[in-house]
Design a protein around this motif. Structure first.
Motif, PDB file in Angstrom:
ATOM      1  N   GLY A   1      -1.231 -33.546 -67.421  1.00 15.61           N
ATOM      2  CA  GLY A   1       0.013 -33.210 -68.382  1.00 15.61           C
ATOM      3  C   GLY A   1       0.463 -33.372 -68.497  1.00 15.61           C
ATOM      4  O   GLY A   1       1.082 -32.204 -69.501  1.00 15.61           O
ATOM      5  N   LEU A   2      -0.689 -34.436 -70.149  1.00 19.28           N
ATOM      6  CA  LEU A   2      -0.197 -33.893 -71.513  1.00 19.28           C
ATOM      7  C   LEU A   2      -0.915 -32.758 -72.047  1.00 19.28           C
ATOM      8  O   LEU A   2      -0.574 -31.934 -73.302  1.00 19.28           O
TER       9      LEU A   2
ATOM     10  N   ILE B   1       5.249 -28.549 -60.443  1.00 20.05           N
ATOM     11  CA  ILE B   1       3.817 -28.820 -61.359  1.00 20.05           C
ATOM     12  C   ILE B   1       3.551 -29.886 -61.421  1.00 20.05           C
ATOM     13  O   ILE B   1       1.870 -29.926 -61.360  1.00 20.05           O
ATOM     14  N   ASP B   2       3.773 -30.850 -61.605  1.00 25.91           N
ATOM     15  CA  ASP B   2       3.370 -32.321 -61.431  1.00 25.91           C
ATOM     16  C   ASP B   2       2.498 -33.146 -60.333  1.00 25.91           C
ATOM     17  O   ASP B   2       1.647 -33.735 -60.250  1.00 25.91           O
ATOM     18  N   ASP B   3       3.122 -32.138 -59.412  1.00 30.27           N
ATOM     19  CA  ASP B   3       2.458 -32.359 -57.814  1.00 30.27           C
ATOM     20  C   ASP B   3       0.783 -31.565 -58.087  1.00 30.27           C
ATOM     21  O   ASP B   3       0.279 -32.753 -57.791  1.00 30.27           O
TER      22      ASP B   3
ATOM     23  N   THR C   1       2.873 -35.825 -53.753  1.00 30.58           N
ATOM     24  CA  THR C   1       3.364 -36.810 -55.546  1.00 30.58           C
ATOM     25  C   THR C   1       4.379 -36.979 -55.150  1.00 30.58           C
ATOM     26  O   THR C   1       5.818 -36.578 -55.040  1.00 30.58           O
ATOM     27  N   CYS C   2       4.797 -38.475 -55.221  1.00 29.23           N
ATOM     28  CA  CYS C   2       6.253 -39.047 -55.420  1.00 29.23           C
ATOM     29  C   CYS C   2       6.534 -38.485 -56.152  1.00 29.23           C
ATOM     30  O   CYS C   2       6.621 -38.396 -57.246  1.00 29.23           O
ATOM     31  N   CYS C   3       8.356 -38.189 -56.776  1.00 28.58           N
ATOM     32  CA  CYS C   3       8.964 -37.874 -57.697  1.00 28.58           C
ATOM     33  C   CYS C   3       9.390 -38.515 -58.109  1.00 28.58           C
ATOM     34  O   CYS C   3      10.490 -38.673 -59.523  1.00 28.58           O
ATOM     35  N   ASN C   4       9.165 -39.978 -57.796  1.00 28.30           N
ATOM     36  CA  ASN C   4       9.628 -41.082 -59.019  1.00 28.30           C
ATOM     37  C   ASN C   4       8.373 -41.608 -59.257  1.00 28.30           C
ATOM     38  O   ASN C   4       7.358 -42.662 -59.695  1.00 28.30           O
TER      39      ASN C   4
END
Length: 227
Positions: free
Chosen positions: A58-59, A136-138, A175-178
Motif C-alpha cells: 500500500g505504501l 484497491i485496499d482489498d 478484507t474488512c474495511c475497518n
C-alpha cells in the motif's frame, strides 16, 4: 529473487517481450522512449526499493502515485495512456504470479493498476462518484485465490487457468474495511460472513463492531455513493 526483481524493474517490456504471451498488453502501442514507458520504469524502481526497505504494498502504491503525478502530469491527464499502463501492470502481476510467486510485487502491481482504472472511471469518464478505494485496499491484502481470480478475469489468455483451477475450491476471502482497528489477522474474513453497508453496498465489514468503529470515516463516502 532480488536480482530478478531488479532486472524486472529496469524494463517491463524487455522482460516480457521475448515471451510467448504478454497477457493482453500491447507492447507496440508506444515507443520505448515515450513518457508512458518512463512512467512504468519509475513505478518499478519504487516497487523494488520498497521491497528493500520493507514497506507495505500500500505504501509503495501511494508513493508511486505521488511520484508519477508530479513527474508525468501529461500521462495522468490522458485516459488512453492510463488504460495502457494499467494493462501493463496486470501483465506484470500475471507474469509475476506465474513465474516468481512474489506476493509483494504482484499485490503492488494489482493495486496500482486498479488505482489507475479507478482514476479513469472517476476523473475522466465520470462513471462513479469517487474512487473506490476499498477495492484497491482489498487487492493489496488479497490472498492467493482472490489474486488469481482478479488477474484471470482481466487477461484474454488462458495462462492462469491451471492456477485458478488449483485454488478455486479455497474459501473466498475479503478484507474488512475497518482497516485501522479490525482485530482479525490481516483484516481477512470469509466472504460469506461479510456484512455490507446498508447505505452504499460498497463497503464491507467482518462485524457490526467494525462497521460502527468505521462509521465516522465512512459517513461522507457513503453519502456520495448513494447519490
Amino acid at each position: 529473487a532480488a536480482a530478478e526483481r531488479r532486472d524486472l524493474a529496469l524494463s517491463l517490456s524487455t522482460q516480457i517481450r521475448p515471451r510467448k504471451c504478454t497477457h493482453g498488453w500491447d507492447l507496440t502501442e508506444y515507443p520505448a522512449d515515450h513518457d508512458c514507458n518512463k512512467f512504468i520504469g519509475g513505478v518499478f524502481r519504487i516497487f523494488v526499493e520498497s521491497t528493500k526497505s520493507g514497506d507495505t504494498a500500500g505504501l509503495a502504491v501511494s508513493e508511486a502515485v505521488s511520484f508519477t503525478r508530479d513527474k508525468f502530469p501529461n500521462v495522468w491527464s490522458d485516459s488512453a495512456s492510463l488504460e495502457w499502463i494499467a494493462a501493463a501492470f496486470i501483465s506484470l502481476g500475471t507474469f509475476t504470479n506465474i513465474t516468481e510467486g512474489d506476493v509483494f510485487l504482484c499485490a503492488a502491481a494489482m493495486g496500482f493498476s486498479e488505482s489507475l482504472k479507478q482514476h479513469v472511471a472517476f476523473y475522466h469518464v465520470g462513471s462513479q462518484p469517487l474512487m473506490y478505494t476499498a477495492k484497491i485496499d482489498d487487492l493489496l491484502w488479497a490472498e492467493e485465490r482472490r489474486t488469481i481470480s482478479y488477474l484471470k478475469k482481466r487477461i484474454p489468455c488462458k495462462c492462469l487457468n491451471a492456477k485458478y483451477k488449483a485454488v478455486k475450491s479455497l474459501p473466498k476471502m475479503y478484507t474488512c474495511c475497518n482497516i485501522t482497528s479490525c482485530s482479525l489477522p490481516d483484516n481477512s474474513v470469509n466472504l460469506s460472513a461479510m456484512m455490507s453497508c446498508g447505505g452504499c453496498r460498497r463497503i464491507h465489514y467482518c462485524s457490526e463492531e467494525c462497521q460502527s468503529a468505521n462509521w465516522e470515516e465512512h459517513r461522507d463516502v457513503c453519502k456520495k455513493w448513494r447519490k
